[in-house]
Enzyme design. Structure first.
Site, PDB file in Angstrom:
ATOM      1  N   SER A  23       0.866  -1.171   0.000  1.00  0.00           N
ATOM      2  CA  SER A  23       0.000   0.000   0.000  1.00  0.00           C
ATOM      3  C   SER A  23       0.903   1.221   0.000  1.00  0.00           C
ATOM      4  O   SER A  23       2.094   1.129   0.332  1.00  0.00           O
ATOM      5  CB  SER A  23      -0.955  -0.008   1.193  1.00  0.00           C
ATOM      6  OG  SER A  23      -0.247  -0.209   2.405  1.00  0.00           O
ATOM      7  N   GLU A  27       1.401   5.653   0.547  1.00  0.00           N
ATOM      8  CA  GLU A  27       0.905   6.908   1.102  1.00  0.00           C
ATOM      9  C   GLU A  27       1.425   8.087   0.299  1.00  0.00           C
ATOM     10  O   GLU A  27       2.604   8.168  -0.017  1.00  0.00           O
ATOM     11  CB  GLU A  27       1.343   7.047   2.563  1.00  0.00           C
ATOM     12  CG  GLU A  27       0.809   8.316   3.218  1.00  0.00           C
ATOM     13  CD  GLU A  27       1.069   8.346   4.701  1.00  0.00           C
ATOM     14  OE1 GLU A  27       0.490   7.492   5.412  1.00  0.00           O
ATOM     15  OE2 GLU A  27       1.857   9.194   5.160  1.00  0.00           O
ATOM     16  N   ASP A  41      -1.776  15.910  14.636  1.00  0.00           N
ATOM     17  CA  ASP A  41      -0.823  16.783  15.324  1.00  0.00           C
ATOM     18  C   ASP A  41      -1.373  18.198  15.412  1.00  0.00           C
ATOM     19  O   ASP A  41      -2.036  18.669  14.492  1.00  0.00           O
ATOM     20  CB  ASP A  41       0.513  16.803  14.578  1.00  0.00           C
ATOM     21  CG  ASP A  41       1.186  15.442  14.553  1.00  0.00           C
ATOM     22  OD1 ASP A  41       1.065  14.723  15.568  1.00  0.00           O
ATOM     23  OD2 ASP A  41       1.808  15.101  13.537  1.00  0.00           O
ATOM     24  N   PHE A  82      13.027  14.080  10.781  1.00  0.00           N
ATOM     25  CA  PHE A  82      11.648  13.614  10.910  1.00  0.00           C
ATOM     26  C   PHE A  82      11.557  12.554  12.002  1.00  0.00           C
ATOM     27  O   PHE A  82      10.624  12.553  12.823  1.00  0.00           O
ATOM     28  CB  PHE A  82      11.161  13.076   9.566  1.00  0.00           C
ATOM     29  CG  PHE A  82       9.695  12.744   9.512  1.00  0.00           C
ATOM     30  CD1 PHE A  82       8.795  13.277  10.409  1.00  0.00           C
ATOM     31  CD2 PHE A  82       9.216  11.886   8.524  1.00  0.00           C
ATOM     32  CE1 PHE A  82       7.438  12.970  10.355  1.00  0.00           C
ATOM     33  CE2 PHE A  82       7.867  11.567   8.454  1.00  0.00           C
ATOM     34  CZ  PHE A  82       6.981  12.107   9.375  1.00  0.00           C
ATOM     35  N   HIS A 110       3.547  -1.022   3.895  1.00  0.00           N
ATOM     36  CA  HIS A 110       2.962   0.279   3.593  1.00  0.00           C
ATOM     37  C   HIS A 110       4.092   1.276   3.377  1.00  0.00           C
ATOM     38  O   HIS A 110       4.862   1.554   4.300  1.00  0.00           O
ATOM     39  CB  HIS A 110       2.071   0.737   4.749  1.00  0.00           C
ATOM     40  CG  HIS A 110       1.341   2.019   4.493  1.00  0.00           C
ATOM     41  ND1 HIS A 110       0.246   2.099   3.657  1.00  0.00           N
ATOM     42  CD2 HIS A 110       1.551   3.282   4.948  1.00  0.00           C
ATOM     43  CE1 HIS A 110      -0.201   3.346   3.621  1.00  0.00           C
ATOM     44  NE2 HIS A 110       0.582   4.098   4.393  1.00  0.00           N
TER      45      HIS A 110
END
Length: 287
Positions: A6, A8, A100, A209, A258
């Protein structure tokens, strides 16, 4: 074994970003992902952009498209109206998150008339009976969690509230996910947990990150990328490390991955090809 995948994406914020998103979709959609998802910016900053991107991808490509939906800076009525709009457009997949807070605003504060947390959001969405729901999970302890047990207890509560699957934050070593998976099983979690995979397009950016979201950074990666960058081998190292990470997970029974594409398809495509995920479909007439 060839894994299911999958993908994103994040919504474009300008014309250049739109071209990059559609180039990414053209490059990766032929790999026949099980679903694709579109993120929500911190503080709900891309709410409208996310909605537009989800609808466009779903309509133009036929890909099974999931929308991120958060609790931030919105009333319950506003949030559920967005969800109902997705249902009306034929979109039945949602990644339900607390979200967030806006940058610089400090800790999350629920809207006075909004959902207090992700569990309330999941329950409301599940009660409609219109959506398949996925939630976030954290192999490394969430920065706001009291500890690993609290993190796992919260994940179990989200799944029990109506979600069918979890997607993890990214991590750099297979053992991080495998340990988490075992701890979840001991806690009675029996729903699928998808490992979130981040092909490293830029090591400095990925490292920063990771620190922001609480993902642990092995010291050996700093050394490896420092040497690779000196030798002009950053992408080669990134592809090799990501492929090895995925292979190690698959060797331990993981059958679905993913990928956080960052709207840059090359590394994700190369890793998938190395894992035996090859083009299965062809997109046509996508604008």
């Amino acid at each position: 074994m060839t894994p299911q995948i999958s993908l994103e994406f994040f919504p474009p914020q300008n014309l250049e970003g739109s071209f990059r998103l559609w180039d990414t979709i053209h490059a990766l959609a032929p790999l026949a992902p099980r679903f694709v998802s579109v993120t929500y910016g911190a503080g709900g900053t891309t709410r409208d952009l996310t909605r537009d991107a989800v609808r466009a991808i779903n309509k133009s490509t036929g890909l099974n498209t999931a929308a991120h939906l958060t609790c931030v800076d919105a009333t319950r009525e506003e949030t559920m109206a967005i969800a109902e709009g997705y249902a009306a457009a034929g979109i039945s997949e949602i990644v339900a998150l607390r979200g967030d807070p806006p940058k610089g605003s400090g800790a999350f504060e629920p809207h006075a008339d909004g959902f207090a947390n992700s569990i309330e959001l999941i329950e409301a969405l599940a009660d409609t009976g219109k959506f398949t729901l996925r939630v976030g999970a954290y192999p490394d302890i969430h920065p706001e969690a009291r500890g690993s047990k609290a993190d796992i207890d919260w994940l179990k509560a989200k799944l029990d509230a109506g979600a069918s699957e979890a997607i993890t934050q990214f991590f750099f070593e297979a053992e991080t996910f495998l340990r988490f998976r075992d701890e979840c099983a001991k806690a009675g979690i029996d729903k699928p947990i998808l490992p979130g995979i981040l092909p490293i397009e830029n090591w400095k950016g990925a490292r920063n990150f990771a620190f922001r979201c609480g993902a642990s950074v092995p010291a050996w990666l700093d050394d490896a990328f420092a040497k690779a960058e000196r030798d002009g081998r950053h992408d080669l190292l990134a592809t090799a490390l990501c492929t090895e990470l995925c292979s190690d997970l698959m060797d331990e029974g993981v059958d679905a991955l993913h990928f956080y594409t960052l709207n840059r398809p090359e590394l994700t495509r190369d890793v998938c090809h190395a894992l035996g995920v090859t083009p299965q479909i062809q997109l046509e007439n996508v604008a």
